[in-house]
Design a protein around this motif. Structure first.
Motif, PDB file in Angstrom:
ATOM      1  N   VAL A  85       4.502  38.075   9.626  1.00 46.37           N
ATOM      2  CA  VAL A  85       4.467  37.796  11.069  1.00 46.37           C
ATOM      3  C   VAL A  85       4.942  36.371  11.325  1.00 46.37           C
ATOM      4  N   GLU A  86       4.408  35.422  10.537  1.00 46.96           N
ATOM      5  CA  GLU A  86       4.801  34.025  10.711  1.00 46.96           C
ATOM      6  C   GLU A  86       6.292  33.828  10.456  1.00 46.96           C
ATOM      7  N   ILE A  87       6.787  34.466   9.410  1.00 50.13           N
ATOM      8  CA  ILE A  87       8.204  34.324   9.072  1.00 50.13           C
ATOM      9  C   ILE A  87       9.086  34.891  10.178  1.00 50.13           C
ATOM     10  N   SER A  88       8.747  36.115  10.615  1.00 50.39           N
ATOM     11  CA  SER A  88       9.560  36.745  11.662  1.00 50.39           C
ATOM     12  C   SER A  88       9.485  35.949  12.964  1.00 50.39           C
ATOM     13  N   LEU A  89       8.300  35.368  13.246  1.00 49.15           N
ATOM     14  CA  LEU A  89       8.160  34.576  14.464  1.00 49.15           C
ATOM     15  C   LEU A  89       9.025  33.315  14.404  1.00 49.15           C
ATOM     16  N   ARG A  90       9.043  32.644  13.264  1.00 47.12           N
ATOM     17  CA  ARG A  90       9.867  31.435  13.131  1.00 47.12           C
ATOM     18  C   ARG A  90      11.358  31.774  13.184  1.00 47.12           C
ATOM     19  N   ARG A  91      11.701  32.899  12.592  1.00 51.50           N
ATOM     20  CA  ARG A  91      13.109  33.316  12.655  1.00 51.50           C
ATOM     21  C   ARG A  91      13.494  33.699  14.074  1.00 51.50           C
ATOM     22  N   TYR A  92      12.540  34.290  14.791  1.00 54.08           N
ATOM     23  CA  TYR A  92      12.817  34.653  16.185  1.00 54.08           C
ATOM     24  C   TYR A  92      12.998  33.392  17.034  1.00 54.08           C
ATOM     25  N   GLU A  93      12.193  32.367  16.744  1.00 49.67           N
ATOM     26  CA  GLU A  93      12.298  31.126  17.505  1.00 49.67           C
ATOM     27  C   GLU A  93      13.632  30.414  17.262  1.00 49.67           C
ATOM     28  N   THR A  94      14.253  30.683  16.122  1.00 52.09           N
ATOM     29  CA  THR A  94      15.551  30.080  15.806  1.00 52.09           C
ATOM     30  C   THR A  94      16.698  31.057  16.017  1.00 52.09           C
ATOM     31  N   ASP A  95      16.399  32.175  16.739  1.00 53.01           N
ATOM     32  CA  ASP A  95      17.411  33.191  17.076  1.00 53.01           C
ATOM     33  C   ASP A  95      18.055  33.829  15.846  1.00 53.01           C
ATOM     34  N   ARG A  96      17.301  33.894  14.760  1.00 51.95           N
ATOM     35  CA  ARG A  96      17.821  34.568  13.572  1.00 51.95           C
ATOM     36  C   ARG A  96      17.141  35.910  13.322  1.00 51.95           C
ATOM     37  N   ALA A  97      16.257  36.322  14.239  1.00 51.19           N
ATOM     38  CA  ALA A  97      15.607  37.637  14.178  1.00 51.19           C
ATOM     39  C   ALA A  97      15.253  38.057  15.594  1.00 51.19           C
ATOM     40  N   SER A  98      15.103  39.371  15.775  1.00 52.99           N
ATOM     41  CA  SER A  98      14.760  39.887  17.098  1.00 52.99           C
ATOM     42  C   SER A  98      13.241  39.912  17.284  1.00 52.99           C
ATOM     43  N   GLN A  99      12.838  40.019  18.530  1.00 61.38           N
ATOM     44  CA  GLN A  99      11.409  40.091  18.829  1.00 61.38           C
ATOM     45  C   GLN A  99      10.781  41.358  18.253  1.00 61.38           C
ATOM     46  N   VAL A 100      11.612  42.365  18.071  1.00 63.14           N
ATOM     47  CA  VAL A 100      11.121  43.631  17.508  1.00 63.14           C
ATOM     48  C   VAL A 100      10.529  43.413  16.120  1.00 63.14           C
ATOM     49  N   ASP A 101      11.138  42.540  15.323  1.00 60.42           N
ATOM     50  CA  ASP A 101      10.604  42.255  13.984  1.00 60.42           C
ATOM     51  C   ASP A 101       9.189  41.698  14.073  1.00 60.42           C
ATOM     52  N   VAL A 102       8.969  40.789  15.016  1.00 61.72           N
ATOM     53  CA  VAL A 102       7.640  40.201  15.198  1.00 61.72           C
ATOM     54  C   VAL A 102       6.640  41.278  15.601  1.00 61.72           C
TER      55      VAL A 102
END
Length: 447
Positions: A180-197
């Motif tokens: 969750v933390e990883i996906s959230l940080r990636r989402y904050e840097t636009d390297r993952a979608s919110q769906v991953d979180v």
């Protein structure tokens, strides 16, 4: 002390920002892990680290149902002096309202003492039958005791399984939390979608619900264990740290132990011997009984002069015989004892077949659990972990499907739980085999 191992989520395969996130998360968890270990240490000391054998002995000493069975055996022991001794002698007193005049004086009263003697060997047969009945009661107590021992061990093994399942689930929850933390940080840097979180959060919440159910099941087993031990609700139970590995004997040796030591079979054998003795006793009761006795007659002084032995009391020896002319009831007793003997034989044969089938089923379950444990422990879990490592490294370079990572993580949890379930099932099957073979039989009449 129960040692909870926390999976190292820093796999060495993540790099860059992913690796930094994992490292930061692991540092955050260290104080929590230390607190948890200290709490577990305190609980372990409080529980005094009792073993399964300790709990089995405690149950044998305190379980009220087992105590009731033991009292039935003690009651059967008290029957021997009741049936194995002569009947009480009969004493009677007569007073002549009108004395009977005799040459030496009037007879004024009489005391009679008589004793009935059964046919030769009757009392010995009654004592033997009583002893055999008591032995059958003791085997019934043994059966109840072995069943209690099995229930205690089975419950402790189930508690071990739940405790390990909770530990495994908690470790996987930490991993999911890190995802969750990883996906959230990636989402904050636009390297993952919110769906991953959201997917990672959904998986984590589902696992939390599963953990709560496991904990509720553990409380139910704690209550069951305290019931077996006749303790108060909420008393501390020490869960085993690990399960010792043992090797079973071959089927032929185990089957021989079942036939020789199983209390249910021994009880039926004693019942068969009781029927034989009761048949012999019924035949003896069809023989005559003997009665011996003594009469003492009080005689007064005669009014006639010069009578020798005037007023001398009289002593008379008596003898009698009981004639079994109504022999139908004794013949019926003989037939009844024969029917009971045949019934015990049929039950013994049926029980032997049932126990052999149960032994084969337990050996099958034991081998199946062993195979499943080896499969999950030596193959499936390692393969799943390798796949997760590869996908996590790919995810760090934006070329892997995050949903597939979560699915594989869920599969890893499933295999880890199945591994501990297989290990527990193996030991439960072994415990039932010990119950069948009467390994916990006691040699003396005591708890």
């Amino acid at each position: 002390m129960k040692e909870y191992r926390t999976r190292n989520i820093e796999q060495g395969t993540l790099n860059g920002q992913v690796g930094k996130c994992l490292t930061l998360f692991a540092k955050t968890l260290r104080p929590l892990r230390l607190t948890t270990l200290l709490a577990l240490l305190t609980l372990s000391i409080t529980a005094n680290a009792q073993t399964i054998a300790d709990y089995q002995q405690e149950a044998a000493e305190n379980n009220p149902e087992l105590k009731a069975k033991y009292q039935q055996y003690l009651s059967a022991l008290e029957e021997r002096p009741i049936v194995g001794t002569l009947s009480d002698p009969e004493v009677s007193f007569s007073y002549f309202i009108k004395p009977i005049e005799t040459r030496i004086g009037p007879q004024q009263g009489r005391i009679s003492i008589s004793q009935m003697l059964p046919w030769f060997g009757t009392l010995a047969s009654q004592r033997t039958a009583s002893d055999l009945k008591a032995k059958a009661k003791f085997e019934a107590f043994q059966e109840e005791r072995n069943q209690l021992f099995y229930q205690v061990e089975k419950t402790m093994l189930e508690l071990y399984e739940l405790e390990e399942s909770i530990r495994i689930a908690e470790e996987n929850r930490l991993i999911l939390n890190s995802l969750v933390e990883i996906s959230l940080r990636r989402y904050e840097t636009d390297r993952a979608s919110q769906v991953d979180v959201l997917r990672a959060q959904i998986e984590e919440e589902d696992l939390l619900i599963q953990i709560e159910l496991l904990k509720d099941n553990r409380e139910v087993l704690f209550q069951k264990m305290n019931e077996l031990l006749n303790r108060e609700k909420g008393a501390m139970i020490a869960i085993p740290d690990n399960l010792d590995e043992t090797e079973l004997a071959n089927r032929e040796a185990l089957l021989a132990q079942v036939r020789q030591q199983n209390p249910a079979l021994n009880r039926l054998r004693y019942q068969e011997e009781v029927s034989d003795e009761m048949k012999s006793l019924a035949k003896k009761q069809n023989k005559p009984g003997l009665m011996v006795g003594v009469d003492y007659i009080f005689t007064g002084e005669t009014d006639m002069p010069n009578i020798t032995d005037s007023g001398k009391d009289a002593l008379m020896v008596m003898g009698g015989i009981r004639l079994p002319i109504f022999s139908n009831k004794n013949s019926a007793r003989v037939q009844q004892a024969e029917r009971n003997r045949q019934e015990a034989q049929y039950q013994l044969s049926s029980r032997e077949n049932t126990l052999e089938t149960e032994l084969d089923a337990s050996l099958r379950d034991y081998r199946d659990a062993m195979r499943r444990y080896e499969l999950y422990d030596q193959k499936q879990i390692q393969r799943i972990q390798q796949a997760i490592d590869v996908m996590m490294e790919a995810y760090s370079s934006d070329s892997s499907d995050f949903e597939e990572i979560l699915r594989m993580q869920r599969k890893q949890l499933e295999y880890q739980l199945k591994r501990i379930q297989a290990k527990t099932a193996q030991h439960i099957a072994e415990a039932y085999i010990e119950y069948l073979t009467g390994i916990h039989n006691v040699k003396e009449a005591g708890l």
